[in-house]
Enzyme design. Sequence first.
Site, PDB file in Angstrom:
ATOM      1  N   LYS A 110       0.803 -12.635 -13.089  1.00 21.33           N
ATOM      2  CA  LYS A 110       1.775 -13.492 -12.396  1.00 21.33           C
ATOM      3  C   LYS A 110       3.207 -13.174 -12.827  1.00 21.33           C
ATOM      4  O   LYS A 110       4.102 -13.087 -11.992  1.00 21.33           O
ATOM      5  CB  LYS A 110       1.446 -14.970 -12.625  1.00 21.33           C
ATOM      6  CG  LYS A 110       0.251 -15.408 -11.790  1.00 21.33           C
ATOM      7  CD  LYS A 110      -0.125 -16.850 -12.013  1.00 21.33           C
ATOM      8  CE  LYS A 110      -1.317 -17.223 -11.130  1.00 21.33           C
ATOM      9  NZ  LYS A 110      -1.995 -18.429 -11.584  1.00 21.33           N
ATOM     10  N   LYS A 189      -8.525  -7.633  -3.639  1.00 18.84           N
ATOM     11  CA  LYS A 189      -9.105  -8.972  -3.804  1.00 18.84           C
ATOM     12  C   LYS A 189      -8.404  -9.968  -2.872  1.00 18.84           C
ATOM     13  O   LYS A 189      -7.176  -9.965  -2.794  1.00 18.84           O
ATOM     14  CB  LYS A 189      -8.921  -9.416  -5.263  1.00 18.84           C
ATOM     15  CG  LYS A 189      -9.451 -10.812  -5.545  1.00 18.84           C
ATOM     16  CD  LYS A 189      -8.902 -11.379  -6.844  1.00 18.84           C
ATOM     17  CE  LYS A 189      -8.174 -12.649  -6.584  1.00 18.84           C
ATOM     18  NZ  LYS A 189      -8.398 -13.867  -7.156  1.00 18.84           N
ATOM     19  N   LYS A 192      -4.304 -15.754  -2.158  1.00 18.18           N
ATOM     20  CA  LYS A 192      -3.087 -16.320  -1.561  1.00 18.18           C
ATOM     21  C   LYS A 192      -1.866 -15.497  -1.958  1.00 18.18           C
ATOM     22  O   LYS A 192      -0.975 -15.281  -1.159  1.00 18.18           O
ATOM     23  CB  LYS A 192      -2.865 -17.753  -2.085  1.00 18.18           C
ATOM     24  CG  LYS A 192      -3.829 -18.752  -1.552  1.00 18.18           C
ATOM     25  CD  LYS A 192      -3.550 -20.117  -2.144  1.00 18.18           C
ATOM     26  CE  LYS A 192      -3.986 -20.229  -3.592  1.00 18.18           C
ATOM     27  NZ  LYS A 192      -5.306 -20.797  -3.822  1.00 18.18           N
TER      28      LYS A 192
HETATM   29  P1  ADP Z   1      -6.038 -17.273  -5.163  1.00 16.74           P
HETATM   30  O1  ADP Z   1      -6.253 -15.930  -5.817  1.00 16.74           O
HETATM   31  O2  ADP Z   1      -6.101 -17.200  -3.692  1.00 16.74           O
HETATM   32  O3  ADP Z   1      -4.786 -17.968  -5.678  1.00 16.74           O
HETATM   33  P2  ADP Z   1      -7.399 -19.068  -6.912  1.00 16.74           P
HETATM   34  O4  ADP Z   1      -6.881 -18.289  -8.082  1.00 16.74           O
HETATM   35  O5  ADP Z   1      -6.820 -20.420  -6.629  1.00 16.74           O
HETATM   36  O6  ADP Z   1      -7.267 -18.163  -5.616  1.00 16.74           O
HETATM   37  O7  ADP Z   1      -8.960 -19.168  -7.070  1.00 16.74           O
HETATM   38  C1  ADP Z   1      -9.733 -20.314  -6.886  1.00 16.74           C
HETATM   39  C2  ADP Z   1     -11.191 -19.990  -7.156  1.00 16.74           C
HETATM   40  O8  ADP Z   1     -11.678 -19.088  -6.162  1.00 16.74           O
HETATM   41  C3  ADP Z   1     -11.455 -19.321  -8.511  1.00 16.74           C
HETATM   42  O9  ADP Z   1     -12.702 -19.749  -9.028  1.00 16.74           O
HETATM   43  C4  ADP Z   1     -11.479 -17.876  -8.156  1.00 16.74           C
HETATM   44  O10 ADP Z   1     -12.205 -17.111  -9.078  1.00 16.74           O
HETATM   45  C5  ADP Z   1     -12.130 -17.897  -6.781  1.00 16.74           C
HETATM   46  N1  ADP Z   1     -11.645 -16.771  -5.978  1.00 16.74           N
HETATM   47  C6  ADP Z   1     -10.381 -16.606  -5.501  1.00 16.74           C
HETATM   48  N2  ADP Z   1     -10.276 -15.475  -4.795  1.00 16.74           N
HETATM   49  C7  ADP Z   1     -11.500 -14.886  -4.826  1.00 16.74           C
HETATM   50  C8  ADP Z   1     -12.032 -13.688  -4.271  1.00 16.74           C
HETATM   51  N3  ADP Z   1     -11.283 -12.872  -3.541  1.00 16.74           N
HETATM   52  N4  ADP Z   1     -13.325 -13.404  -4.498  1.00 16.74           N
HETATM   53  C9  ADP Z   1     -14.101 -14.249  -5.233  1.00 16.74           C
HETATM   54  N5  ADP Z   1     -13.665 -15.395  -5.785  1.00 16.74           N
HETATM   55  C10 ADP Z   1     -12.379 -15.721  -5.580  1.00 16.74           C
END
Ligand code: ADP
Length: 321
Positions: A110, A189, A192
């Site tokens: 980040k 991956k 957001k």
């Molecule tokens: P983002 O990366 O979109 O900000 P978050 O960090 O808020 O998502 O992740 C929320 C949950 O969803 C966590 O448990 C994270 O490991 C899971 N997660 C987020 N993106 C993925 C992905 N592309 N594949 C699998 N799990 C994911």
Amino acid sequence: MRILSGLQPSGRLHLGNYFGMMQPALQLQHEGEAFYFIADYHSLTSVRDPLLLRQHCQDLALDFLACGLDPEKAVFFRQSDVPEVCELSWLLSTVTPMGLLERCHSYKDKTARGMEAFHGLFAYPVLMAADILLYDSDVVPVGKDQKQHVEVTRDIAKSVNHLYGEILKIPEPRIQESTAVVPGLDGQKMSKSYNNIIPLFAPEKALRKIIMQIQTDSTPVEDPKDPDSSLIMTLYKLVADPEAVAKMEHDFRAGGTGYGDFKQRLFEAIWLKFEAPRQRRAELVADPAYVAQVLAGGAGRARSVARVTLERVRKAMGLGA
Ligand code: ADP
Ligand code: TRP
């Protein structure tokens, strides 16, 4: 067995969140005592607009309930409705080495992407450890990117136990390997932060438009295509039934079908897969009192567990009379 997990209310729920965390977590609600929460304290590290944060919280509550969270089975609450977690977070921070936090990928990623290095962002894993330890959790279902945070939690809990006696339960991360990393529109991956998400609950036209943006190579329509290296195929496997998947694989190899057609099939499969949750969500939108009542009930149940753990830790550390 106590199961606990949380999601940040920081944007629209996407297929990565759903397959990486929400679906495995919802399956587990039938196997033990589940505690699921909306991590709004954590979202303060990225969402600065109070109205937007409230809106995201409401949306995420709807998403969870629409996707099948059963408030009779799982304790469902907003993190900030149990402020005890902040006190535990402080207590844990007193035994957390700086180096442990400095090694966290999420913080490094980040800040490398330009986010300012606020203390809250740095201390994020300590608050997450407090979430997990406050409820004596055994199992924490998360996507792969959160595994390190659960490992940090284990390290912190072991330090506390070493210094103050066996007062905290050591949790295990639970990663569903088949969907540990769901790719986004560009093959990275889905996240957001990468602007490559497929939201679960976008309107039909908008969703189709998003699916059409999936990156493909320039193989002509008539040529055979490789299903194993295709992003469309990877995503289709998550949402389509096995016969439909076999048919798409066959059509990839046979040639004569363009990526546009495959994307259309993917769109239809996603639309169908979330048909029932979409309807349920629309019903819930019309009943905000019910959602508020679920969250209030969950907060009460969560808080009564939290108070007991916090008191145990305070006492062991020498606080209070
Ligand atoms: P983002 O990366 O979109 O900000 P978050 O960090 O808020 O998502 O992740 C929320 C949950 O969803 C966590 O448990 C994270 O490991 C899971 N997660 C987020 N993106 C993925 C992905 N592309 N594949 C699998 N799990 C994911
Ligand atoms: N950090 C998690 C995420 O970004 C959200 C979260 C906060 C969490 N506290 C937690 C997940 C405790 C599991 C357990 O997705």
